[in-house]
Design an enzyme around this catalytic site. Structure first.
Site, short mmCIF file in Angstrom:
data_model
loop_
_atom_site.label_atom_id
_atom_site.label_comp_id
_atom_site.label_asym_id
_atom_site.label_seq_id
_atom_site.Cartn_x
_atom_site.Cartn_y
_atom_site.Cartn_z
N GLN A 176 1.96 -5.79 -3.19
CA GLN A 176 2.39 -5.87 -1.79
C GLN A 176 3.78 -5.24 -1.61
OE1 GLN A 176 1.21 -9.22 -3.09
NE2 GLN A 176 -0.81 -8.39 -2.76
N ASP B 9 0.82 -1.23 0.00
CA ASP B 9 0.00 0.00 0.00
C ASP B 9 0.85 1.27 0.00
OD1 ASP B 9 -2.28 -1.70 0.35
OD2 ASP B 9 -1.79 -1.80 2.47
N LYS C 96 2.40 2.33 -5.12
CA LYS C 96 3.12 1.91 -6.33
C LYS C 96 2.36 2.30 -7.59
CE LYS C 96 3.04 -2.24 -4.59
NZ LYS C 96 2.71 -1.96 -3.19
N GLY D 2 -4.88 -4.22 -4.40
CA GLY D 2 -5.97 -3.37 -4.86
C GLY D 2 -5.44 -2.01 -5.22
N HIS D 3 -6.00 -1.44 -6.26
CA HIS D 3 -5.56 -0.12 -6.65
C HIS D 3 -6.77 0.67 -7.15
CE1 HIS D 3 -3.37 2.78 -9.41
NE2 HIS D 3 -3.13 3.13 -8.17
P1 IMP Z 1 -2.76 -12.80 1.73
O1 IMP Z 1 -1.88 -12.19 0.70
O2 IMP Z 1 -4.23 -12.55 1.45
O3 IMP Z 1 -2.47 -14.24 1.98
O4 IMP Z 1 -2.50 -12.04 3.12
C1 IMP Z 1 -1.25 -12.17 3.81
C2 IMP Z 1 -0.85 -10.86 4.44
O5 IMP Z 1 -0.53 -9.92 3.42
C3 IMP Z 1 -1.94 -10.19 5.29
O6 IMP Z 1 -1.31 -9.53 6.37
C4 IMP Z 1 -2.53 -9.18 4.34
O7 IMP Z 1 -3.15 -8.11 5.01
C5 IMP Z 1 -1.31 -8.74 3.59
N1 IMP Z 1 -1.62 -8.22 2.24
C6 IMP Z 1 -1.97 -8.92 1.14
N2 IMP Z 1 -2.14 -8.12 0.09
C7 IMP Z 1 -1.89 -6.87 0.53
C8 IMP Z 1 -1.86 -5.59 -0.11
O8 IMP Z 1 -2.12 -5.44 -1.30
N3 IMP Z 1 -1.53 -4.55 0.69
C9 IMP Z 1 -1.21 -4.69 1.99
N4 IMP Z 1 -1.21 -5.85 2.64
C10 IMP Z 1 -1.54 -6.94 1.90
#
Ligand code: IMP
Length: 428
Positions: A225, A13, A16, A40-41
């Protein structure tokens, strides 16, 4: 021309999307290299606000070809939804513009169910995943039982494979988690339709990248991420399941390190994190609350409030190290306006011992024993949203940026001063 990699330097977040957006006019191919619809964007187009999760945000630049790379895990339902939404706004989303690498993996509804079931079974130890099925899909990929996008070239055969894997997952859901099975036939029929819809978008991603680079065109690689969520180099196990670091662009898209000319790390002027896991500079007071409100720190994908804290320079040094950053973009500096003094973590301390490094290698429990060492910097009160040049920033804001640059040892080439595309100070 070469490849440019844009990578998150913190826990995701970081903004990017805006950096990719700023560079897109010079790019020919913009490629997502990791993650799935956990990312998400938000994009504003034709007065509509779109939340894109899979299609690279550069889709709004008409000359760009968008590639969803092999390192990505794809929920086809979401992809079809995004394509429809974009088409509704008059954006060209034909197979010549939107490409899906044949070696990307496919997310099934049962992957999502397993993600939720695993989270629930962890109780207080839950990771706080987005429950989008990311972990289970990458797990199937590593276990060599996953479904690749390329299988969609034959919709009937694909539907059959979907049914078989759903049945396997169902046994796990029922026997291990005591949950109801999902309707395999119905899912297979839906995935048959997705395959018919998406098969013309399939491409050999590595070949497309090679052609682009051989033709001297620019490949812009968009990471999802951030560095500390990387499966290998992040704060394991509180990470996502993909390679979020710059190396992920190489493995996710299929090209070699010699092609990479720039690696741009994107960091907020403070730190945020969604989900569970260590966050040493977290602010649980009214300053954290203020940053959350002023910065709009709520997840694009899940709407969850993000945890907020001071900037941690040891994290940025770590990001510079594992990604080989050539430059840094510092976003959302405007959110810090009015906070005085500002604090930044410059080191960690434990029982008289001090380190300039983020103590990632010592594991989660050990990390809790290290305390951040802060330096205080003066804040500013002027509205900086109108700044476009370095000289437009108040001296305290300049000092803050210069302090970060000096401490990380990587040049800062962009400072974000507001949510709009134009609210950027480019320092190149
Ligand atoms: P997962 O990717 O859904 O398996 O989540 C694993 C961890 O990554 C969790 O702490 C999520 O909140 C975090 N996470 C996954 N995608 C994002 C993102 O796009 N931004 C911030 N945190 C993310």
């Amino acid at each position: 021309m070469p490849a440019i990699v844009v990578v998150g330097a913190q826990w995701g977040d970081e903004g990017k999307g805006r950096v990719v957006d700023g560079l897109a006019p010079q790019a020919h191919v913009v490629a997502r290299y990791n993650g799935g619809d956990n990312a998400g964007h938000t994009v504003v187009a034709e007065g509509h606000t779109l939340r894109l999760h899979l299609v690279p945000s550069a889709v709004l630049h008409p000359q760009v070809v968008c590639l969803i790379g092999g390192g990505v895990v794809v929920n086809p339902e979401r992809l079809v939804e995004e394509l429809d939404e974009l088409a509704g706004l008059g954006v060209d989303v034909g197979p010549d513009r939107i490409k899906l690498a044949a070696n990307a993996h496919i997310i099934l509804p049962t992957h999502r169910a397993l993600d939720g079931a695993r989270e629930a079974s962890r109780g207080k130890q839950a990771l706080g995943t987005t429950r989008r099925g990311i972990g289970p899909t990458y797990a199937d990929k590593a276990a060599r039982v996953g479904l690749r996008a390329g299988m969609m070239a034959d919709p009937e055969g694909f539907a059959e494979q979907v049914r078989t894997l759903v049945e396997t997952h169902n046994r796990l859901l029922q026997n291990h988690f005591g949950l109801e099975p999902l309707a395999a036939e119905e899912i297979a029929a839906r995935y048959h339709e997705y395959a018919r819809r998406l098969k013309d978008h399939l491409v050999d991603g590595s070949a497309l990248v090679a052609e682009t680079l051989e033709a001297g065109k620019t490949l812009l690689c968009e990471g999802a991420q951030g560095t500390l969520l990387d499966i290998d180099h992040g704060t394991y196990p509180f990470v996502t399941s993909s390679s979020t670091v710059a190396g992920g662009a190489l493995t996710g898209l299929g090209f070699g390190p010699r092609e990479v000319a720039r690696v741009i790390g994107v960091a907020k002027a403070y730190t945020t994190r969604v989900g569970a896991g260590p966050f040493p500079t977290e602010l649980l007071d009214e300053i954290g609350q203020r940053i959350r409100e002023v910065g709009g720190e709520y997840g694009t994908t899940t709407g969850r409030p993000r945890r907020c804290g001071w900037l941690d320079l040891t994290i940025l040094r770590y990001a510079a190290q594992v990604n080989g950053l050539t430059e840094l973009a510092l976003t959302k500096l405007d959110v810090l306006t009015g906070i005085d003094p500002l604090r930044v973590a410059v080191a960690y301390e434990r029982e008289g011992e001090r380190t300039d490094r983020f103590p990632a290698e010592f594991g989660i429990e050990a990390l809790a024993r290290w305390q951040p060492v802060y330096e205080e910097l003066p804040g500013w009160t002027e509205d900086i949203g109108h700044a476009r040049r370095w000289e437009d920033l108040p001296p305290q804001a300049q000092d803050y940026v210069a302090f970060v640059e000096e401490a990380v040892g990587v040049p800062i080439t962009l400072v974000g001063v507001g949510p709009d595309r134009e609210q950027s100070v480019w320092l190149t």
